[in-house]
Design a protein around this motif. Structure first.
Motif, PDB file in Angstrom:
ATOM      1  N   CYS A  59      34.751  52.386   3.958  1.00 47.01           N
ATOM      2  CA  CYS A  59      33.426  52.030   4.478  1.00 47.01           C
ATOM      3  C   CYS A  59      32.381  53.089   4.148  1.00 47.01           C
ATOM      4  O   CYS A  59      31.197  52.792   4.022  1.00 47.01           O
ATOM      5  CB  CYS A  59      33.481  51.851   5.995  1.00 47.01           C
ATOM      6  SG  CYS A  59      34.680  50.648   6.571  1.00 47.01           S
ATOM      7  N   CYS A 127      31.947  52.712  10.036  1.00 47.57           N
ATOM      8  CA  CYS A 127      33.255  52.116  10.286  1.00 47.57           C
ATOM      9  C   CYS A 127      33.507  52.119  11.791  1.00 47.57           C
ATOM     10  O   CYS A 127      33.284  53.126  12.464  1.00 47.57           O
ATOM     11  CB  CYS A 127      34.331  52.882   9.530  1.00 47.57           C
ATOM     12  SG  CYS A 127      35.896  51.996   9.424  1.00 47.57           S
ATOM     13  N   SER A 165      35.577  39.871   4.139  1.00 48.49           N
ATOM     14  CA  SER A 165      36.700  40.775   4.406  1.00 48.49           C
ATOM     15  C   SER A 165      37.154  40.619   5.841  1.00 48.49           C
ATOM     16  O   SER A 165      36.353  40.393   6.739  1.00 48.49           O
ATOM     17  CB  SER A 165      36.290  42.220   4.137  1.00 48.49           C
ATOM     18  OG  SER A 165      35.205  42.585   4.958  1.00 48.49           O
ATOM     19  N   GLY A 166      38.431  40.762   6.064  1.00 47.24           N
ATOM     20  CA  GLY A 166      38.969  40.608   7.416  1.00 47.24           C
ATOM     21  C   GLY A 166      39.229  39.151   7.725  1.00 47.24           C
ATOM     22  O   GLY A 166      40.381  38.685   7.677  1.00 47.24           O
ATOM     23  N   ALA A 194      37.385  43.162  -1.140  1.00 51.78           N
ATOM     24  CA  ALA A 194      36.547  44.293  -0.742  1.00 51.78           C
ATOM     25  C   ALA A 194      35.723  44.690  -1.961  1.00 51.78           C
ATOM     26  O   ALA A 194      36.165  45.474  -2.802  1.00 51.78           O
ATOM     27  CB  ALA A 194      37.400  45.454  -0.243  1.00 51.78           C
ATOM     28  N   THR A 199      30.922  48.659   5.124  1.00 51.07           N
ATOM     29  CA  THR A 199      31.748  48.086   6.172  1.00 51.07           C
ATOM     30  C   THR A 199      32.018  46.613   5.891  1.00 51.07           C
ATOM     31  O   THR A 199      31.444  46.027   4.969  1.00 51.07           O
ATOM     32  CB  THR A 199      31.053  48.239   7.536  1.00 51.07           C
ATOM     33  OG1 THR A 199      29.787  47.557   7.499  1.00 51.07           O
ATOM     34  CG2 THR A 199      30.795  49.707   7.866  1.00 51.07           C
ATOM     35  N   CYS A 200      32.896  46.008   6.673  1.00 50.02           N
ATOM     36  CA  CYS A 200      33.204  44.589   6.499  1.00 50.02           C
ATOM     37  C   CYS A 200      31.926  43.764   6.485  1.00 50.02           C
ATOM     38  O   CYS A 200      31.017  43.994   7.276  1.00 50.02           O
ATOM     39  CB  CYS A 200      34.119  44.107   7.611  1.00 50.02           C
ATOM     40  SG  CYS A 200      35.777  44.803   7.541  1.00 50.02           S
ATOM     41  N   THR A 202      31.471  40.728   7.302  1.00 47.33           N
ATOM     42  CA  THR A 202      31.353  39.768   8.392  1.00 47.33           C
ATOM     43  C   THR A 202      30.707  40.461   9.602  1.00 47.33           C
ATOM     44  O   THR A 202      30.464  41.664   9.572  1.00 47.33           O
ATOM     45  CB  THR A 202      32.737  39.244   8.787  1.00 47.33           C
ATOM     46  OG1 THR A 202      33.562  40.369   9.114  1.00 47.33           O
ATOM     47  CG2 THR A 202      33.375  38.460   7.661  1.00 47.33           C
ATOM     48  N   THR A 480      36.692  41.031  13.011  1.00 49.42           N
ATOM     49  CA  THR A 480      36.734  40.011  11.965  1.00 49.42           C
ATOM     50  C   THR A 480      37.715  38.889  12.302  1.00 49.42           C
ATOM     51  O   THR A 480      37.813  37.918  11.562  1.00 49.42           O
ATOM     52  CB  THR A 480      37.139  40.638  10.617  1.00 49.42           C
ATOM     53  OG1 THR A 480      38.480  41.112  10.707  1.00 49.42           O
ATOM     54  CG2 THR A 480      36.224  41.797  10.248  1.00 49.42           C
TER      55      THR A 480
END
Length: 576
Positions: A59, A127, A165-166, A194, A199-200, A202, A480
């Motif tokens: 992240c 993160c 992601s997630g 990724a 960061t993710c 979502t 996520t």
């Protein structure tokens, strides 16, 4: 001795650098040993850049560049930047969970700000746990501080599918276990899901906490939704550095910004974005650092009146890059109207109302209006009942509607190892009506409150097309994640909460609309079970883990250490 070219005795750092003493000589000479001159630091605000970068934190992999940009902004405004690395909590790599170390980073942040010659700080995180940890520490140190979010990664694609992601990792893993996805396709998804630093993408815990930091007033306007690797994020870093110098000169501290109304704004924002259930634990912890005795009841009060306006995964359809392009958090807060207290002060010295004034929604499907919400009530509900006397949480927008009012027989797993060993055992008797129970996964039992709450579906049910069950635990789950998962059951099983007493076959009654969760076993039987119950042995006998188990509070109290809650001021260090 060289005279001070521009003395500023109002700055805390002047206690280190101004005195004509042996100690002052030592402080100045060591900086000069690094190549700095009097003109670089004497009489100038010292701005710490607390950087949570590491080679094991995806992240934050762009932070080495962002540090340079933050420094550029600090130099531009006449400040003296100093980068100080602090613990990096990389969600994907750390075991058993980054939550075990959130309080350690909070302690480090607080003490770093207190023990060094620092006039203000830029907090670099993103993160999941880095955001609350750094803000918790900054609140307790009460030095001027501004948060720079890492930003979400760019959205990804696999064939004709947009990947988040997630959320999509969970989805495609289930399809692979069901026999619907080959190894080659699984490898292709692994290679592309990724897509960039950040960061993710979502509305997981990272983006949720960044939005909360902005709505509390701890970031520059619009900072929370800027993607990590676009040019706007570089300019944000420079602007954050500039503003940190101004905050040092103004002595604008967290205690001047964070009020009860600020935390209400944080809760409303979390509900309106369909944010991570983890946000509840973190908001409570931050509030109690600020001396505000926030409880779960306040979350439920605001949940009932706050619609979900962000159509972003896992509750909705789109991703964070789409949310940014649609207007970002400023536009969503503007849509919330009177749900937000616009008078609250922020780190740029203006009110949040001034900061969102004129914000425009570009795509009304992604950022909905009050008369066209994704959901009429908030993204997270608080439940209570005899199975969770101190409360638990559920994210109904990410759950299956058919399971929101459900009664079924319990299938109990005593810990995560037990779950992994028995989940696919035919003798477990798991059906589509079963209620899966995972216990000993809370702050004490995990230990550290890991993200185990999205219990996997057994293979045989996946092959039958079942994609959700009622799942109850004293654990957390990733922001996520999705499904009918009841989380943060308090008190947890490891300290004798009712979850410890559930047996296979007991009927569990869930009614999300009525905010209730009950174990349908009579009191006399429960008393017999309690008399026979013994607590599990402590996992840690020494070190940080032992301290964690001794002092961590339960989920409904924020899982902070009891000795770090708001209290008497900690004295500044003596400098002789």
């Amino acid at each position: 001795m060289t005279s001070d070219p521009s003395p500023n005795s109002e700055l805390p750092s002047s206690r280190w650098f101004d005195p004509d003493s042996l100690r002052g000589f030592g402080h100045r000479s060591r900086l000069k040993g690094m190549g700095y001159d009097d003109q670089d630091f004497r009489g100038k605000p010292v701005i710490a850049i607390l950087n949570t970068w590491s080679d094991l934190n995806t992240c934050h992999s762009h932070f080495p560049e962002r540090v340079k940009e933050v420094k550029r902004g600090i130099w531009q405004m006449g400040g003296f930047p100093v980068e100080i690395p602090v613990m990096s909590l990389g969600e994907m790599m750390m075991k058993p969970t980054t939550m075990l170390y959130r309080n350690l980073l909070a302690m480090e942040t607080e003490e770093v700000l207190r023990c060094h010659p620092i006039d203000a700080a830029v907090l670099m995180g993103g993160c999941d746990k880095t955001v609350p940890a750094m803000i918790m520490g900054a609140i307790s140190a009460n030095r001027p501080a501004i948060f720079l979010p890492a930003g979400p990664m760019l959205k990804a694609r696999w064939k004709d599918q947009t990947l988040g992601s997630g959320s999509d990792a969970w989805k495609y893993w289930d399809e692979r276990r069901a026999g619907n996805l080959c190894d080659e396709s699984w490898g292709e998804i692994e290679n592309c899901i990724a897509r960039s630093a950040g960061t993710c993408m979502t509305m997981g815990t990272a983006s949720t906490m960044a939005a909360i930091a902005e709505s509390m007033g701890m970031t520059l306007p619009g900072a929370s939704s800027v993607p990590a690797v676009i040019s706007e994020h570089s300019r944000l870093a420079v602007a954050t550095g500039r503003r940190a110098v101004e905050m040092a000169n103004e002595n604008l501290r967290p205690s001047n910004i964070l009020t009860e109304a600020s935390f209400d704004n944080a809760i409303v924002t979390s509900m309106a974005i369909g944010g991570s259930t983890n946000a509840i634990v973190h908001i409570i912890a931050m509030a109690r650092r600020a001396g505000i005795p926030l409880t779960l009841e306040r979350f439920d009060e605001l949940s009932k009146t706050t619609p979900v306006l962000a159509n972003v995964r896992p509750a909705g359809k789109f991703l964070m890059e789409d949310f940014f392009d649609a207007g970002g958090l400023r536009a969503l807060l503007q849509q919330l109207g009177a749900h937000i207290d616009r008078s609250c002060r922020t780190v740029n010295g203006l009110s949040i109302g001034e900061n969102i004034s004129g914000a425009e929604v570009i795509d009304a499907d992604i950022i909905r209006s009050l008369d066209n919400p994704l959901s009429e009530s908030g993204g997270t509900f608080v439940l209570q009942g005899n199975l969770a006397p101190s409360g638990c949480v559920v994210k109904p927008t990410a759950a299956s509607p058919r399971l929101l009012n459900h009664t079924g027989p319990a299938v109990v797993f005593d810990n995560y190892g037990d779950l992994k060993a028995k989940l696919n055992d035919p003798d477990a008797g798991i059906t589509a009506d079963s209620v899966l129970i995972l216990r000993n996964a809370g702050p004490q039992g995990g230990p550290g409150f890991p993200e185990w709450g999205m219990l996997p579906i057994p293979d045989h049910l996946l092959k039958q097309g079942v994609r959700d069950l009622v799942r109850i635990s004293d654990a957390r789950m990733s922001g996520t994640s999705y499904g009918t998962c009841i989380l943060h059951v308090a008190p947890e099983a490891a300290v004798g909460g009712p979850l410890a007493l559930v047996q296979n076959g007991d009927l569990i009654e869930l009614n999300v609309e009525q905010r209730s969760l009950n174990l349908l076993v009579d009191d006399e039987e429960l008393a017999k079970r309690r008399a026979a119950w013994t607590p599990p042995p402590a996992r840690y006998q020494r070190g940080y883990g032992a301290m964690f188990l001794k002092h961590v509070t339960q989920a409904d109290a924020g899982c902070d250490f009891d000795f770090l809650h708001h209290g008497a001021d900690t004295p500044d260090p003596d400098i002789y």
